[in-house]
Design an enzyme around this catalytic site. Sequence first.
Site, short mmCIF file in Angstrom:
data_model
loop_
_atom_site.label_atom_id
_atom_site.label_comp_id
_atom_site.label_asym_id
_atom_site.label_seq_id
_atom_site.Cartn_x
_atom_site.Cartn_y
_atom_site.Cartn_z
CE1 TYR A 1 -3.48 -2.15 4.28
CE2 TYR A 1 -2.83 -0.03 4.43
CZ TYR A 1 -3.29 -1.41 4.00
OH TYR A 1 -4.17 -1.33 2.82
CB SER B 1 -1.08 -0.25 1.11
OG SER B 1 -1.30 1.20 1.48
#
Lengths: 242, 246
Positions: free
Chosen positions: A149, A136
């Site tokens: 995350y 990401s």
Amino acid sequence: MKKFIDLTGKTIVVVGASSGIGEGIALGLNELGAKVSAISRRGHSEALQGREGITQVALDVKDQAGIAEYVKALPEIAYGLVYSAGRTGKSPITTMNDELLDDVIDTNYKGFLYFIKELVRNRKIENGGSIVGISSIAAHIGVEGMTPYSSSKAAMSAAVRVLGRELARRKIRINAISPGMVRTPFFTADEQDWLNGVAQGYPLGLGEVEDVAAAAAFFMSENSHYITGTDLMMTGGCPWMS
Amino acid sequence: MKDLFHFQDKNFLVTGSSKGIGEAVAHDLLGLGANVWGVSRTNTFNPERSGADRFGFIPADLSNPSDRSAISESGPEQYDGIFLNAGASGSIKPFHLVNEAELRDLFELNFYAPYLLIQDLYKKKKIRPGCSIVVNTAHAAFYQPAASSAYTGAKGALQGAFRSVAADMAKRKIRVNFIAFGYVDTELLRKNNVPDETKALAPLGVPAPSEITGGAIYLLSPASRWLSGTTILASAGLGLKQVPML
């Protein structure tokens, strides 16, 4: 006329395939000719159901023994792996706890490593094959509330660099893809206004699931033969480091 | 999904099309059904190898302003993709031995010429909205290779400038991305006598130009329509570990 990407004859394991980006990747790879072993905890996606060349498998990425069993029982040697399992686990540092952190790291990162470990040690991935981790842009920039995350995705991108060398002796290449904001069905109707606001920050708009699937298809094709240890920033033209 | 990899009837410009990577990319585009205009000083490109009559040759020395102008005045009405590939590596030598003329020469060929060509094409509206520009930069611009300061400097300038160009062009939905190769088995590499132990730093080896066209083609295709300002390091793992550290 030649086709740029033809995955006919390749078996590809797609993890996290029952929704969002993973589901789109499974569909896209299958459309381009690949046989797909589509793994998810639920083991079921309506969109994948009944499609020729797609087998759905129920498997929890936190179940290391289950991963080993699945890999050993694979009926054919896979050409590639695309790991797209993930959860966001948004939390500011003050409310973060072990349970949340472990869940995010186990799902987003450790599962990735264990699939690779089992595929490589059991020789269930072809020499000259390809591995992709869906990382990401959060691994590279600072988004508030995303420590667990972002760290898990950064770990994935780092592992890709190490394994780029480690797996090179078998000519297996491994790369990460780091998308910015992609319009997935995860977002509820209530979130659409907010999402449209986010889109304003992207010169090329938000990404579509198909964009990430196309990048994964490129990495699963012979066209990426000499690319390894990299992280493809998919940023919609945002001037982030790329 | 399949539509994202269509090249048929699309128009591409490839600079430096007579040899090496430019030649290989032009052949692949022709093979995929595209129309290709190739630019080089002399034409040694043989379109018959791809069995295609969809190749147009534009003779030009990119460092010459009137030749650059001639490029924007020929070819199709607008381009769907441009591979800015032409460049020169010069010879390998430490920086104190680089003379000013060769430094300026490398900046001319690797920086000024492609910059001014794109500026001219843009002003003359030869670049279609949605067009993809792919810049052949160099892996060398991302680490500290010895004895390559002039070349690396010019490529670094190109990379920096075109990141900004990408931001400028975004409003017309024109995309700019980069492909950075490491060692490729070209005439340039052989001429430079790069030692085998240096080439061995790329764990996947040293490919031929025809083996590494994929990254550029992906970036030129609509499949990468959400990418701009991004670099693909197509360098066989070069740079993951530069010296035997551990």
